[in-house]
Design an enzyme around this catalytic site. Structure first.
Site, PDB file in Angstrom:
ATOM      1  CG  HIS A   1      -2.145  -0.814   1.097  1.00  0.00           C
ATOM      2  ND1 HIS A   1      -3.280  -0.397   0.435  1.00  0.00           N
ATOM      3  CD2 HIS A   1      -2.417  -2.057   1.534  1.00  0.00           C
ATOM      4  CE1 HIS A   1      -4.204  -1.349   0.494  1.00  0.00           C
ATOM      5  NE2 HIS A   1      -3.701  -2.371   1.152  1.00  0.00           N
TER       6      HIS A   1
ATOM      7  CE  LYS B   1      -6.689  13.738   0.054  1.00  0.00           C
ATOM      8  NZ  LYS B   1      -6.850  12.531  -0.717  1.00  0.00           N
ATOM      9  NE  ARG B   2      -2.556   8.060   6.236  1.00  0.00           N
ATOM     10  CZ  ARG B   2      -1.316   8.048   5.736  1.00  0.00           C
ATOM     11  NH1 ARG B   2      -0.302   8.529   6.451  1.00  0.00           N
ATOM     12  NH2 ARG B   2      -1.083   7.542   4.539  1.00  0.00           N
TER      13      ARG B   2
ATOM     14  CE  LYS C   1      -2.655  10.494   2.728  1.00  0.00           C
ATOM     15  NZ  LYS C   1      -3.184   9.797   1.536  1.00  0.00           N
TER      16      LYS C   1
ATOM     17  CB  THR D   1     -10.393   4.756  -1.572  1.00  0.00           C
ATOM     18  OG1 THR D   1     -10.083   5.088  -0.209  1.00  0.00           O
ATOM     19  CG2 THR D   1      -9.641   3.493  -1.965  1.00  0.00           C
TER      20      THR D   1
ATOM     21  CE  LYS E   1     -14.115   5.934   0.481  1.00  0.00           C
ATOM     22  NZ  LYS E   1     -13.232   6.054   1.650  1.00  0.00           N
TER      23      LYS E   1
END
Length: 863
Positions: free
Chosen positions: A389, A580-581, A586, A688, A692
């Site tokens: 991952h 998100k985290r 990110k 992901t 969504k």
């Protein structure tokens, strides 16, 4: 393999008597059945009886928690028959099962998902309205099962939903943490972690199964022995901990197959030392209990310190050992030889957290079952599959050899033997290339030596898959190229997916109803059917209807935020969302810097000339990740200045929503206009959240990274806002990248950065953002924020321009995104796993309810 059930020798006369027994409550409730009836009145009776007989409450003293529990038990009753029938059918059909091992299962709330999948939504609402309740008020009483921290755990939960919906025999295995991912509070802009005591109240969905408890061992030593002329090894003088399983039902859509999520809780082998207690040492009397239960006390202890790292290793082994012992127990109830084990069990490792499954399965087969090494190794490799991952080398788990030697001496011995045999093969592939041999070794020659768990997972399994096409390519080319050369047949790609039942049907009912009225409801179980919407994307009426659905979701979210936090948000503003985290790659910081650029533009010009925008952030930073926590503080400080700047006339708002969770995501995602997927290219494995948002009609602003690439392939690049460098361009620039050059050449960027570090957003807290400045300049801007910022600003301008000036075209693009989201269902992903990795077949489970069956199954079985 057959899992034979004892024969029930009840006489024929007894069976006839049972069949003639009136169904429960038949005389009292007429045609209604409070346990399994699917109509509204039966649900009402079930609720009323649980409130009275299970909870001892009535309308005068029942709390809102009592009312939620009564409804939960009522729903669980309607699941229970099919749950048992699923297990019985799988045993009778002698099926192969997949066992999905994951340290995280971010399940969220179970109530709504169970009602949707049981197709009981209308009946439940009818029943509660008849009794004077609103379903939404009761559902709010449920606590999120936060047994995960982001995409990894939520993916596992989506996979369980898909496996059940697709009638695939499956078990999920994880840990029943007493405290889930921490509850996030924001205090003076800083993240403050508070305990997430999700089990403070009873969990109505779980059932304890103490009869299947197992013993797990730590410490001790390994003794060589001679048995029957052969040298064997025995793990002795180890301390034991007991693993207690708790089962939760996983309901497939339609309610036919109900699989099981089995979570393990740690308990002491002896919970109380009476001798110590009598001697007056009350603390020592319960010390074993405390130490054992710490194993499953909290999700992801802070591993910056040795004790935290050791606890995490113990958690991983405890979880793996419990699960493998349970899997082997189920297999051994049949009469097949061990050669048949891979024909009846596929075990998937969700990232490296369960990688100790490789040496543990070897230990169980060799030490406990008496198999020879080669036989055990063949079975292990044919049974295990591994999902990678991450592309971040620092995120690949490694465990110090001294720690493993102290806690798991037998496993370290097995790992060394695996490595010895593997390197003999590696030398034949890379003769006289000791550098490549060093890189593929399971043992990293550092001080102290460390075991590379990703390497162990690849070597010990028959399949290694990435989670997006780009990720798999980079995994083979950059992360483990030598292992990919040795085992080219093992590497494959399985692009992640999400369950449309949770994140569209459940989370966004108005949009689901609009889709149903346009193309029917086949998409609920086959998301590829949503492509039928493409025939209607130019329909002005549908475009307008989609706009109304989106505004309805924005009003709902705005009302929730105002009620919860007191913030006023304009539902007619442009909702730009990054949830998100929290992690540097990110690039929440990139988003924040652009907001400062926009702030400067509005201060210089007339705010009325700018379309109103609302920026929403949410996400948790790991407790020990100081830079991510500082970015949260930075966003909140920007918000504190911008939101109260009267010159902006309220046309720019920034909010960080605390305590991001599945339930909060289900509110935010339907309301989003622009979905921020802006990781540095080549760093995000898949993502992901992007999927969504896509199926809920948000447009993506993002880099060509992870699954963004495949989203663009499906929807068309013109229907997203793509910016920045590609993964190859990032790699090419990295050796010579100088962020100061970009800073000096772009006046708007320079002005924003100068304002940030002038103290404008932290005038009463001087110097607190200095680590951000150092990361951007002295430390070389590892994640290329400044390099991609000009392109990002252009993409932002294009997005707001289209939304503000061509709303119908925006809605058309949103429809295209929805219609193109079919590939991104977890059903498609699981179908690929089942066919290409697990060799797993569906097993149909009949749906039936026979009241007599309940009484007959309660009879004592004669052995």
């Amino acid at each position: 393999m057959s899992d034979k059930k004892p024969t029930n020798k009840a006489s024929k006369s007894n069976s006839d008597a049972i069949k003639n027994t009136p169904a429960p409550h038949e005389e009292t409730h007429g045609l209604y059945n409070s346990r399994h009836g699917k109509d509204g009145p039966s649900v009402s009776w079930g609720f009323a009886e649980h409130l009275k007989y299970t909870l001892g409450a009535d309308r005068f003293n029942a709390t809102s928690r009592d009312q939620f529990m009564a409804l939960a038990y009522t729903i669980r009753d309607r699941i229970m028959h099919q749950w048992l029938k699923t297990k019985q059918t799988h045993y009778d059909q002698d099926v192969k099962r997949v066992y999905y091992l994951s340290m995280e299962f971010l399940m969220g709330r179970a109530m709504g998902n169970n009602i949707i999948n049981m197709e009981l939504k209308g009946e439940v609402h009818e029943a509660l309205e008849e009794l004077g309740y609103r379903y939404e008020e009761l559902a709010e009483q449920e606590v999120d099962a936060g047994l995960g921290n982001g995409g990894l755990g939520r993916l596992a939960a989506c996979f369980l939903d898909s496996m059940a919906t697709m009638d695939l025999p499956a078990y999920g295995y994880g840990l029943r943490y007493d405290y889930g991912i921490f509850r996030q509070k924001i205090d003076n802009g800083y993240q403050v972690e508070q305990p997430d005591d999700w089990l403070r109240w009873e969990n109505p969905w779980e059932i304890e199964r103490p009869e299947h408890s197992v013993d797990v061992y730590f410490g001790g030593r390994v003794e060589p022995m001679l048995e029957r002329g052969s040298r064997v090894y025995r793990w002795v003088d180890a301390q034991s901990v007991k693993g207690i399983p708790y089962d939760m039902p996983i309901v497939g859509y339609g309610g036919a197959t109900v699989n099981t999520l089995r979570l393990w809780s740690a308990r002491a082998a002896e919970e109380f030392d009476f001798e110590d207690f009598n001697a007056g040492d009350y603390v020592e009397a319960v010390s074993a209990k405390v130490m054992a239960e710490n194993l499953t006390k909290v999700l992801y202890p802070n591993d910056k310190l040795y004790l935290g790292k050791e606890l995490r290793l113990k958690q991983q082994y405890f979880f793996v050992s419990c699960s493998l012992q349970d899997i082997l127990r189920r297999f051994k109830r049949g009469s097949n030889s061990w050669d048949a084990f891979p024909k009846y069990a596929a075990i998937q490792l969700n990232d490296t957290h369960p990688s100790l499954a490789v040496p543990e399965l070897m230990r169980l087969l060799i030490d406990e079952e008496g198999l020879r090494w080669n036989h055990a190794w063949n079975i292990t490799g044919r049974t295990l599959g591994y999902t990678n991952h991450t592309l971040m080398p620092e995120a690949l788990e490694k465990w110090p050899v001294p720690m493993l030697d102290h806690l798991l001496p037998r496993h370290l011995q097995i790992i060394y033997e695996i490595n010895h045999r593997f390197l003999q093969k590696a030398i034949t592939v890379f003769p006289q290339d000791m550098e490549k041999i060093r890189r593929v070794s399971l043992v990293e020659e550092t001080t102290p030596k460390q075991i590379r768990m990703a390497h162990l997972s690849i070597v010990g399994s028959h399949s290694t898959n990435g989670v997006a096409e780009l990720h798999t390519k980079l995994l083979k080319r950059r992360l483990v190229p030598e292992l990919a050369a040795i085992f080219p047949e093992r590497f494959n790609s399985k692009t992640n997916g999400i369950t449309q039942r949770r994140f569209l049907l459940h989370a966004n009912p108005p949009l689901a109803e609009l889709i149903n009225s346009t193309i029917g409801n086949e998409w609920i179980t086959d998301l590829s059917k949503i492509s039928k919407l493409k025939q209607h994307i130019d329909d002005p009426g549908l475009q307008e209807a989609l706009g109304k659905v989106k505004r309805q979701a924005k009003v709902k979210l705005s009302d929730y935020i105002h009620k919860t936090h007191g913030w006023v948000i304009d539902p007619d503003s442009f909702f730009d969302v990054q949830v998100k985290r929290m992690h540097e790659y990110k690039r929440q910081l990139l988003n924040a810097i652009h907001i400062v650029i926009l702030y400067n533009r509005m201060r210089k010009g007339n705010p009325d000339d700018f379309a109103p925008r609302t920026y929403l952030f949410a996400g948790k930073a790991a407790p020990g990740y100081e830079m991510a926590k500082l970015i949260i503080k930075f966003i909140n400080n920007i918000a504190a200045v911008i939101n109260y700047d009267a010159k902006l006339k309220g046309r720019l708002k920034v909010h960080f929503l605390p305590n991001y969770s599945v339930s909060l995501a289900e509110r935010i995602i339907p309301a989003t206009d622009l979905s921020e997927q802006i990781s540095t290219a080549g760093t995000e494995a898949s993502g992901t959240g992007n999927m969504k948002f896509m199926c809920n009609g948000a447009l993506t602003i993002g880099t060509m990274d992870g699954a963004n690439i495949e989203i663009v392939e499906e929807a068309g690049r013109e229907n997203a806002f793509i910016f920045g460098m590609s993964a190859d361009e990032v790699a090419e620039l990295a050796p010579n990248y100088n962020p100061l050059t970009i800073y000096a050449e772009n006046s708007e960027l320079k002005e924003a950065v100068d304002l940030i570090f002038s103290g404008h957003f932290n005038f009463s807290e001087p110097g607190i953002f200095e680590p951000l400045r150092q990361a951007l300049f002295e430390q070389g801007d590892q994640y290329m924020h400044l390099a991609d910022l000009p392109s990002y600003c252009q993409a932002q301008d294009a997005a707001i321009g289209l939304y503000n000036d061509h709303r119908n075209e925006w809605n058309r693009k949103a429809l295209i995104n929805i219609a193109s989201s079919g590939k991104f269902s977890s059903d498609r992903t699981i179908a690929q796993y089942a066919q290409e990795i697990w060799d797993l077949k569906a097993c149909h489970v009949d749906k039936d309810i026979d009241p007599c069956d309940t009484l007959e199954n309660a009879r004592k079985v004669e052995e």
